[in-house]
Design a protein around this motif. Structure first.
Motif, PDB file in Angstrom:
ATOM      1  N   GLU A  26      10.289  43.344  -7.097  1.00  9.77           N
ATOM      2  CA  GLU A  26       9.726  41.993  -6.938  1.00  9.77           C
ATOM      3  C   GLU A  26      10.132  41.055  -8.071  1.00  9.77           C
ATOM      4  O   GLU A  26       9.750  39.885  -8.058  1.00  9.77           O
ATOM      5  CB  GLU A  26       8.197  42.073  -6.882  1.00  9.77           C
ATOM      6  N   LEU A  27      10.936  41.523  -9.023  1.00 12.76           N
ATOM      7  CA  LEU A  27      11.277  40.738 -10.212  1.00 12.76           C
ATOM      8  C   LEU A  27      12.792  40.715 -10.412  1.00 12.76           C
ATOM      9  O   LEU A  27      13.423  41.764 -10.551  1.00 12.76           O
ATOM     10  CB  LEU A  27      10.593  41.334 -11.444  1.00 12.76           C
ATOM     11  N   TYR A  28      13.369  39.494 -10.463  1.00 11.30           N
ATOM     12  CA  TYR A  28      14.821  39.344 -10.553  1.00 11.30           C
ATOM     13  C   TYR A  28      15.172  38.319 -11.630  1.00 11.30           C
ATOM     14  O   TYR A  28      15.115  37.107 -11.404  1.00 11.30           O
ATOM     15  CB  TYR A  28      15.398  38.915  -9.201  1.00 11.30           C
ATOM     16  N   ALA A  29      15.517  38.812 -12.813  1.00  3.81           N
ATOM     17  CA  ALA A  29      16.004  37.934 -13.875  1.00  3.81           C
ATOM     18  C   ALA A  29      17.510  37.783 -13.682  1.00  3.81           C
ATOM     19  O   ALA A  29      18.262  38.756 -13.768  1.00  3.81           O
ATOM     20  CB  ALA A  29      15.674  38.525 -15.238  1.00  3.81           C
ATOM     21  N   TRP A  30      17.940  36.578 -13.433  1.00  4.52           N
ATOM     22  CA  TRP A  30      19.300  36.302 -12.951  1.00  4.52           C
ATOM     23  C   TRP A  30      20.105  35.593 -14.032  1.00  4.52           C
ATOM     24  O   TRP A  30      19.602  34.684 -14.695  1.00  4.52           O
ATOM     25  CB  TRP A  30      19.182  35.441 -11.690  1.00  4.52           C
ATOM     26  N   SER A  31      21.349  36.016 -14.232  1.00 10.11           N
ATOM     27  CA  SER A  31      22.249  35.360 -15.185  1.00 10.11           C
ATOM     28  C   SER A  31      23.349  34.597 -14.449  1.00 10.11           C
ATOM     29  O   SER A  31      23.775  34.998 -13.363  1.00 10.11           O
ATOM     30  CB  SER A  31      22.883  36.392 -16.122  1.00 10.11           C
ATOM     31  N   TYR A  32      23.818  33.531 -15.066  1.00 13.13           N
ATOM     32  CA  TYR A  32      24.918  32.748 -14.506  1.00 13.13           C
ATOM     33  C   TYR A  32      25.705  32.152 -15.673  1.00 13.13           C
ATOM     34  O   TYR A  32      25.278  32.222 -16.832  1.00 13.13           O
ATOM     35  CB  TYR A  32      24.381  31.637 -13.588  1.00 13.13           C
ATOM     36  N   SER A  33      26.841  31.555 -15.383  1.00 15.20           N
ATOM     37  CA  SER A  33      27.672  30.922 -16.403  1.00 15.20           C
ATOM     38  C   SER A  33      27.110  29.542 -16.713  1.00 15.20           C
ATOM     39  O   SER A  33      27.326  28.580 -15.964  1.00 15.20           O
ATOM     40  CB  SER A  33      29.121  30.816 -15.905  1.00 15.20           C
ATOM     41  N   TRP A  34      26.379  29.431 -17.823  1.00 16.86           N
ATOM     42  CA  TRP A  34      25.576  28.230 -18.067  1.00 16.86           C
ATOM     43  C   TRP A  34      26.388  26.980 -18.417  1.00 16.86           C
ATOM     44  O   TRP A  34      25.868  25.869 -18.415  1.00 16.86           O
ATOM     45  CB  TRP A  34      24.548  28.497 -19.161  1.00 16.86           C
ATOM     46  N   GLY A  35      27.691  27.107 -18.703  1.00 15.08           N
ATOM     47  CA  GLY A  35      28.485  25.934 -19.028  1.00 15.08           C
ATOM     48  C   GLY A  35      28.991  25.182 -17.807  1.00 15.08           C
ATOM     49  O   GLY A  35      29.433  24.043 -17.912  1.00 15.08           O
ATOM     50  N   GLN A  36      28.920  25.801 -16.640  1.00 14.67           N
ATOM     51  CA  GLN A  36      29.432  25.187 -15.414  1.00 14.67           C
ATOM     52  C   GLN A  36      28.474  24.119 -14.892  1.00 14.67           C
ATOM     53  O   GLN A  36      27.338  23.997 -15.342  1.00 14.67           O
ATOM     54  CB  GLN A  36      29.635  26.257 -14.344  1.00 14.67           C
ATOM     55  N   SER A  37      28.942  23.365 -13.910  1.00 17.29           N
ATOM     56  CA  SER A  37      28.097  22.342 -13.306  1.00 17.29           C
ATOM     57  C   SER A  37      26.849  22.967 -12.696  1.00 17.29           C
ATOM     58  O   SER A  37      26.894  24.076 -12.134  1.00 17.29           O
ATOM     59  CB  SER A  37      28.865  21.587 -12.222  1.00 17.29           C
ATOM     60  N   ASN A  38      25.746  22.262 -12.796  1.00 21.38           N
ATOM     61  CA  ASN A  38      24.507  22.728 -12.175  1.00 21.38           C
ATOM     62  C   ASN A  38      24.616  22.780 -10.657  1.00 21.38           C
ATOM     63  O   ASN A  38      23.843  23.499 -10.011  1.00 21.38           O
ATOM     64  CB  ASN A  38      23.346  21.823 -12.593  1.00 21.38           C
TER      65      ASN A  38
ATOM     66  N   THR B 211      27.293  23.995  -9.066  1.00 21.06           N
ATOM     67  CA  THR B 211      27.839  25.329  -8.841  1.00 21.06           C
ATOM     68  C   THR B 211      26.761  26.389  -9.014  1.00 21.06           C
ATOM     69  O   THR B 211      26.644  27.334  -8.217  1.00 21.06           O
ATOM     70  CB  THR B 211      29.002  25.603  -9.813  1.00 21.06           C
ATOM     71  N   THR B 212      25.953  26.228 -10.059  1.00 20.71           N
ATOM     72  CA  THR B 212      24.864  27.181 -10.298  1.00 20.71           C
ATOM     73  C   THR B 212      23.876  27.179  -9.140  1.00 20.71           C
ATOM     74  O   THR B 212      23.395  28.234  -8.716  1.00 20.71           O
ATOM     75  CB  THR B 212      24.137  26.845 -11.608  1.00 20.71           C
ATOM     76  N   ALA B 213      23.579  25.997  -8.601  1.00 22.47           N
ATOM     77  CA  ALA B 213      22.655  25.905  -7.465  1.00 22.47           C
ATOM     78  C   ALA B 213      23.210  26.633  -6.253  1.00 22.47           C
ATOM     79  O   ALA B 213      22.469  27.294  -5.513  1.00 22.47           O
ATOM     80  CB  ALA B 213      22.385  24.438  -7.126  1.00 22.47           C
ATOM     81  N   GLN B 214      24.501  26.527  -6.032  1.00 20.63           N
ATOM     82  CA  GLN B 214      25.126  27.227  -4.909  1.00 20.63           C
ATOM     83  C   GLN B 214      25.026  28.746  -5.099  1.00 20.63           C
ATOM     84  O   GLN B 214      24.760  29.489  -4.151  1.00 20.63           O
ATOM     85  CB  GLN B 214      26.587  26.791  -4.777  1.00 20.63           C
ATOM     86  N   GLN B 215      25.229  29.190  -6.323  1.00 24.78           N
ATOM     87  CA  GLN B 215      25.113  30.619  -6.623  1.00 24.78           C
ATOM     88  C   GLN B 215      23.655  31.077  -6.508  1.00 24.78           C
ATOM     89  O   GLN B 215      23.380  32.197  -6.052  1.00 24.78           O
ATOM     90  CB  GLN B 215      25.661  30.900  -8.018  1.00 24.78           C
ATOM     91  N   LEU B 216      22.737  30.216  -6.909  1.00 26.23           N
ATOM     92  CA  LEU B 216      21.311  30.534  -6.772  1.00 26.23           C
ATOM     93  C   LEU B 216      20.941  30.678  -5.302  1.00 26.23           C
ATOM     94  O   LEU B 216      20.163  31.570  -4.929  1.00 26.23           O
ATOM     95  CB  LEU B 216      20.463  29.448  -7.435  1.00 26.23           C
ATOM     96  N   SER B 217      21.490  29.831  -4.457  1.00 24.19           N
ATOM     97  CA  SER B 217      21.228  29.915  -3.024  1.00 24.19           C
ATOM     98  C   SER B 217      21.640  31.283  -2.490  1.00 24.19           C
ATOM     99  O   SER B 217      20.899  31.923  -1.722  1.00 24.19           O
ATOM    100  CB  SER B 217      21.992  28.815  -2.286  1.00 24.19           C
ATOM    101  N   ALA B 218      22.808  31.750  -2.912  1.00 25.54           N
ATOM    102  CA  ALA B 218      23.275  33.067  -2.481  1.00 25.54           C
ATOM    103  C   ALA B 218      22.371  34.170  -3.033  1.00 25.54           C
ATOM    104  O   ALA B 218      22.097  35.164  -2.342  1.00 25.54           O
ATOM    105  CB  ALA B 218      24.714  33.280  -2.942  1.00 25.54           C
ATOM    106  N   LYS B 219      21.903  34.001  -4.264  1.00 19.90           N
ATOM    107  CA  LYS B 219      21.006  34.991  -4.865  1.00 19.90           C
ATOM    108  C   LYS B 219      19.695  35.075  -4.096  1.00 19.90           C
ATOM    109  O   LYS B 219      19.179  36.176  -3.839  1.00 19.90           O
ATOM    110  CB  LYS B 219      20.740  34.635  -6.327  1.00 19.90           C
TER     111      LYS B 219
END
Length: 227
Positions: A66-78, A80-88
């Motif tokens: 029930e717990l998912y701490a997620w990492s992403y490349s923080w220098g990229q556009s938000n 892009t991160t939102a798109q990756q979050l959608s997939a997550k």
């Protein structure tokens, strides 16, 4: 007498089996205890920034699934991160069988989270959204790194990204929103950047920006909000 006793025993055995079958069919399916929680870190950070809260959630009855701490490349556009979050989110829903998740975000994290909710259909899959020390309306401190990272430029006060993100409804859909902020947060200038129109806005005690997502007092409030 023996055949008669066997017939009586068989009768009661059949009745008992039928009763147990009836009870099992009428009992409601056991629902998941909690929505899965996805944690989104901020600039120059990683999933490990949530270690303390992950341990707290487990101590309060949440499970690893029930717990998912997620990492992403923080220098990229938000974006892009939102798109990756959608997939997550979709991956977590498929993995758990849940219909919705809760998003708990810190610092720059609310920017990609809110973009996902507003522009990528996220409101259909998120129950509760939590912003902790969020740069929701920009911070002048981002000027220190705006020339290095796209994400940081988007976080600067008055950026085109934030202007579009904050146009119209800041808290769309049927999602429950909460925003926590501290007047001891030196990374947010002004402090009011953390507030969201339409959210439950909560001022906390004097907690630094980097401590907000491992503070036990704020944890308790967040846990109760998403519960």
């Amino acid at each position: 007498m023996q055949p008669r006793m066997r017939r009586v025993a068989a009768f009661f055995s059949t009745v008992a089996a039928a009763l147990l079958l009836s009870l099992s069919l009428s009992a409601p399916a056991q629902a998941a205890t909690h929505n899965p929680v996805i944690f989104v870190h901020g600039l120059s950070s990683s999933s490990s920034s949530w270690d303390d809260w992950i341990a707290d959630f487990k101590a309060d009855g949440y499970t690893d699934s029930e717990l998912y701490a997620w990492s992403y490349s923080w220098g990229q556009s938000n974006v892009t991160t939102a798109q990756q979050l959608s997939a997550k989110v979709q991956s977590v829903l498929a993995q758990t069988g849940a219909s919705k998740v809760d998003l708990v975000t810190h610092s720059m994290g609310p920017m990609s989270g809110r973009y996902y909710l507003k522009n990528l259909g996220g409101t259909a899959y998120v129950d509760d959204f939590v912003s902790i020390g969020g740069t929701n309306h920009g911070t002048s401190v981002a000027g220190l790194c705006a020339w290095l990272y796209t994400s940081c430029a988007e976080m600067y006060t008055g950026s085109s990204f934030l202007t579009a993100l904050n146009s119209g409804d800041e808290t769309p859909g049927s999602v429950s929103y909460a925003a926590y902020w501290s007047n001891c947060d030196d990374y947010l200038n002004p402090d009011s950047t953390a507030l969201l129109n339409g959210a439950t806005n909560v001022g906390v005690s004097c907690v630094s920006h980097t401590d907000m997502n491992n503070d036990p007092g704020i944890y308790t409030q967040v846990r109760d909000f998403i519960a």
